[in-house]
Write a protein that holds these residues in place. Structure first.
Motif, short mmCIF file in Angstrom:
data_model
loop_
_atom_site.label_atom_id
_atom_site.label_comp_id
_atom_site.label_asym_id
_atom_site.label_seq_id
_atom_site.Cartn_x
_atom_site.Cartn_y
_atom_site.Cartn_z
N GLY A 119 1.15 -1.16 0.21
CA GLY A 119 0.16 -0.11 0.09
C GLY A 119 1.10 1.32 0.01
O GLY A 119 0.42 1.57 0.83
N SER A 120 1.79 1.49 -0.70
CA SER A 120 2.94 2.21 -0.45
C SER A 120 1.79 3.79 -1.17
O SER A 120 1.28 3.91 -1.63
N LYS A 121 1.98 4.62 -0.49
CA LYS A 121 1.85 5.94 -0.36
C LYS A 121 3.37 6.55 0.05
O LYS A 121 4.01 7.11 0.32
N GLU A 122 2.99 8.21 -0.44
CA GLU A 122 3.95 9.36 0.27
C GLU A 122 4.96 9.50 -0.47
O GLU A 122 5.63 10.02 -0.21
N GLY A 123 4.52 8.31 -2.26
CA GLY A 123 6.20 8.79 -2.89
C GLY A 123 6.93 7.58 -2.88
O GLY A 123 8.09 7.33 -3.42
N SER A 124 6.48 6.83 -2.22
CA SER A 124 7.05 5.12 -1.38
C SER A 124 7.28 4.24 -2.53
O SER A 124 8.50 3.91 -2.69
N GLN A 125 5.95 5.06 -3.34
CA GLN A 125 5.81 3.64 -4.35
C GLN A 125 6.75 3.61 -5.74
O GLN A 125 7.20 2.98 -6.14
N LEU A 126 7.76 5.19 -5.98
CA LEU A 126 8.73 5.45 -6.93
C LEU A 126 10.03 4.52 -5.92
O LEU A 126 10.73 4.25 -7.10
N LEU A 127 10.07 3.66 -5.17
CA LEU A 127 11.39 3.49 -4.27
C LEU A 127 11.09 1.76 -4.66
O LEU A 127 12.49 1.64 -4.17
N MET A 128 9.58 1.52 -5.04
CA MET A 128 9.68 0.02 -4.57
C MET A 128 9.56 -0.64 -6.56
O MET A 128 9.53 0.37 -6.59
N THR A 129 10.25 -1.99 -5.97
CA THR A 129 10.31 -1.98 -7.51
C THR A 129 8.47 -2.79 -7.74
O THR A 129 8.17 -3.09 -9.45
N GLU A 130 7.84 -3.22 -7.34
CA GLU A 130 6.66 -3.43 -6.74
C GLU A 130 5.67 -3.37 -5.89
O GLU A 130 6.44 -3.14 -4.20
N VAL A 131 4.48 -2.51 -6.14
CA VAL A 131 3.72 -2.08 -5.04
C VAL A 131 2.47 -2.89 -4.85
O VAL A 131 1.62 -3.44 -6.06
N ILE A 132 1.87 -3.55 -4.28
CA ILE A 132 0.50 -4.35 -3.88
C ILE A 132 -0.59 -3.91 -2.75
O ILE A 132 -0.11 -2.59 -2.19
N PRO A 133 -1.62 -4.17 -3.14
CA PRO A 133 -2.77 -2.67 -2.02
C PRO A 133 -2.54 -3.63 -1.20
O PRO A 133 -2.57 -4.82 -0.37
N ARG A 134 -3.94 -3.00 -0.22
CA ARG A 134 -3.65 -4.05 1.46
C ARG A 134 -4.81 -4.20 1.71
O ARG A 134 -6.01 -3.94 1.74
N GLU A 137 -8.72 -9.54 4.13
CA GLU A 137 -10.53 -9.30 4.64
C GLU A 137 -10.34 -8.49 5.74
O GLU A 137 -9.62 -8.32 6.79
N ILE A 138 -10.93 -7.12 5.11
CA ILE A 138 -10.44 -5.73 5.70
C ILE A 138 -10.88 -6.43 7.58
O ILE A 138 -10.35 -5.68 8.43
N LYS A 139 -11.83 -6.75 7.67
CA LYS A 139 -12.19 -7.26 8.97
C LYS A 139 -11.21 -8.36 10.28
O LYS A 139 -11.70 -8.56 11.53
N ARG A 140 -10.61 -8.49 8.83
CA ARG A 140 -9.46 -9.70 9.90
C ARG A 140 -7.99 -9.53 11.03
O ARG A 140 -7.63 -8.76 10.20
N ILE A 141 -7.62 -9.58 11.57
CA ILE A 141 -6.63 -8.93 12.53
C ILE A 141 -5.41 -9.68 11.36
O ILE A 141 -5.20 -11.17 10.95
N GLY A 142 -4.72 -8.26 11.40
CA GLY A 142 -3.32 -9.23 10.24
C GLY A 142 -3.97 -9.17 8.74
O GLY A 142 -3.03 -9.54 8.46
N SER A 143 -4.97 -8.62 7.94
CA SER A 143 -5.53 -9.36 7.68
C SER A 143 -4.73 -8.98 5.60
O SER A 143 -4.03 -9.74 5.06
N GLU A 144 -3.82 -7.69 5.97
CA GLU A 144 -3.31 -7.04 4.83
C GLU A 144 -1.84 -7.98 5.16
O GLU A 144 -1.12 -7.39 3.52
N TYR A 145 -1.36 -8.42 6.08
CA TYR A 145 -0.19 -8.57 5.97
C TYR A 145 -0.44 -9.82 5.21
O TYR A 145 0.36 -11.10 4.69
N GLN A 146 -1.39 -10.86 6.12
CA GLN A 146 -1.81 -12.58 5.44
C GLN A 146 -1.55 -12.07 3.83
O GLN A 146 -1.68 -13.23 2.83
#
Length: 351
Positions: A119-134, A137-146
């Motif tokens: 979920g890179s933002k603030e310009g950090s996406q320009l420093l990545m080779t890949e960006v994936i969204p967050r 399952e938004i209601k589940r703990i730690g789902s974005e990392y899963q």
């Protein structure tokens, strides 16, 4: 995926949420070297994780201080020193779990050829080779990392946050509890209160905690034990003054000791803060009180429950519209918390 750097420098709660990632990586790449870059103090949470081979500390506060004091040359030296240290480790993959400019810069500084931003933002996406969204399952703990783990193709499994108790910290915690009469058979007969966090719109009211303590003692026989940091000492003292049976350890435990106190507890009750999430990570009966934030309502464990009223104005996050009334929290009563706590204790006892 032979040498992997995880960049999640703060905050405590998010470090806890992401704590399942190293083990997920190791299940698919057992010979991989997994390092985690984090700010000093928080790093102590990670030192006992058997899936983490190396913990690297980075002091954002020191860099900010150098910048504000006009010590640009010394700051440049620190940046170059960190760059050399990271390049020497020859990371082939670096994961920016924060997605901010500061974390993106550190990830880029690592020299890893594959740099993945969540979920890179603030310009950090320009420093990545890949960006994936967050995702996830938004209601589940730690789902974005899963979601990230699955993107990496590793064995995400149930992806539940996990913490490990350091023996020395456990011994220290036992001594602190014993000093308040919580030893022997009474050592596990207490409930941790985690009333404090970084923003007022995430705090349950002090009078609510004061009312909860004696009612919880009467309903469960558990002694309330307040945990918090040095900045919470005065507020904790006000809460503790409501009942002499309350044990106040605010400002008296480092993070590893807090983990140990929670691990030995019978119950955890807290607001949306790192200490509460530790209860979930340690699979303790846990009741989390949420108001202006609602990152998750599914804890992934039957012993964990979130009280969130779901008002139309909630979550407001950092932009409250209630003029300080915080109805989303005020309308949560001690009776509601005790009812949920008893339910979690019953589930925990049945396991």
């Amino acid at each position: 995926m032979k040498r992997i750097l995880i960049v999640r420098s703060s905050a405590i709660g998010d470090v806890v949420f992401a704590s399942a990632l190293p083990a997920a990586i190791k299940r698919s790449h057992p010979d991989a070297h997994v390092a985690w870059l984090v700010e000093p103090g928080i790093h102590e949470l990670l030192l006992t994780d058997p899936a983490i081979d190396e913990v690297i500390t980075w002091s954002k506060a020191e860099w900010v201080k150098l910048w504000k004091n006009g010590q640009k040359l010394e700051l440049a030296r620190r940046v170059l020193a960190l760059r050399r240290a990271l390049h020497a480790r020859k990371f082939d993959v670096a994961l920016d779990l924060q997605g901010l400019l500061k974390s993106g810069f550190i990830t880029w500084l690592s020299g890893a050829k594959r740099r993945i931003g969540l979920g890179s933002k603030e310009g950090s996406q320009l420093l990545m080779t890949e960006v994936i969204p967050r995702g996830g399952e938004i209601k589940r703990i730690g789902s974005e990392y899963q979601f990230l783990a699955r993107h990496l193709g590793v064995d995400a499994g149930d992806f539940l946050p996990t913490l490990h108790v350091a023996p020395a910290a456990d011994a220290s915690a036992v001594a602190k509890l014993a000093a308040h009469g919580l030893h022997g058979q009474a050592s596990g007969r207490y409930a941790v209160f985690a009333p404090f966090t970084t923003r007022p719109q995430k705090h349950w009211f002090e009078d609510a905690w004061q009312a909860l303590a004696p009612q919880l003692i009467d309903a469960t026989g558990l002694t309330p034990v307040i945990l918090g940091g040095p900045a919470d000492v005065e507020a904790a003292a006000r809460i503790a003054a409501a009942d002499p049976r309350i044990v106040n350890l605010a400002g008296q435990t480092r993070l590893p000791e807090a983990v140990a106190v929670i691990a030995r507890s019978a119950l955890v009750i807290g607001v949306d803060t790192g200490l509460t999430h530790m209860g979930t990570a340690l699979a303790k009966p846990t009741v989390a009180i949420f108001g202006s934030t609602c990152p998750y309502t599914n804890t992934g464990r039957p012993t964990g429950s979130v009280i969130w009223l779901g008002l139309e104005c909630s979550p407001c996050k950092r932009r409250p519209t209630c003029g300080g009334k915080f109805t989303c929290l005020r309308d949560i009563t001690p009776e509601m918390v005790i009812e949920r706590a008893q339910a979690m204790l019953a589930v925990g006892g049945a396991q």
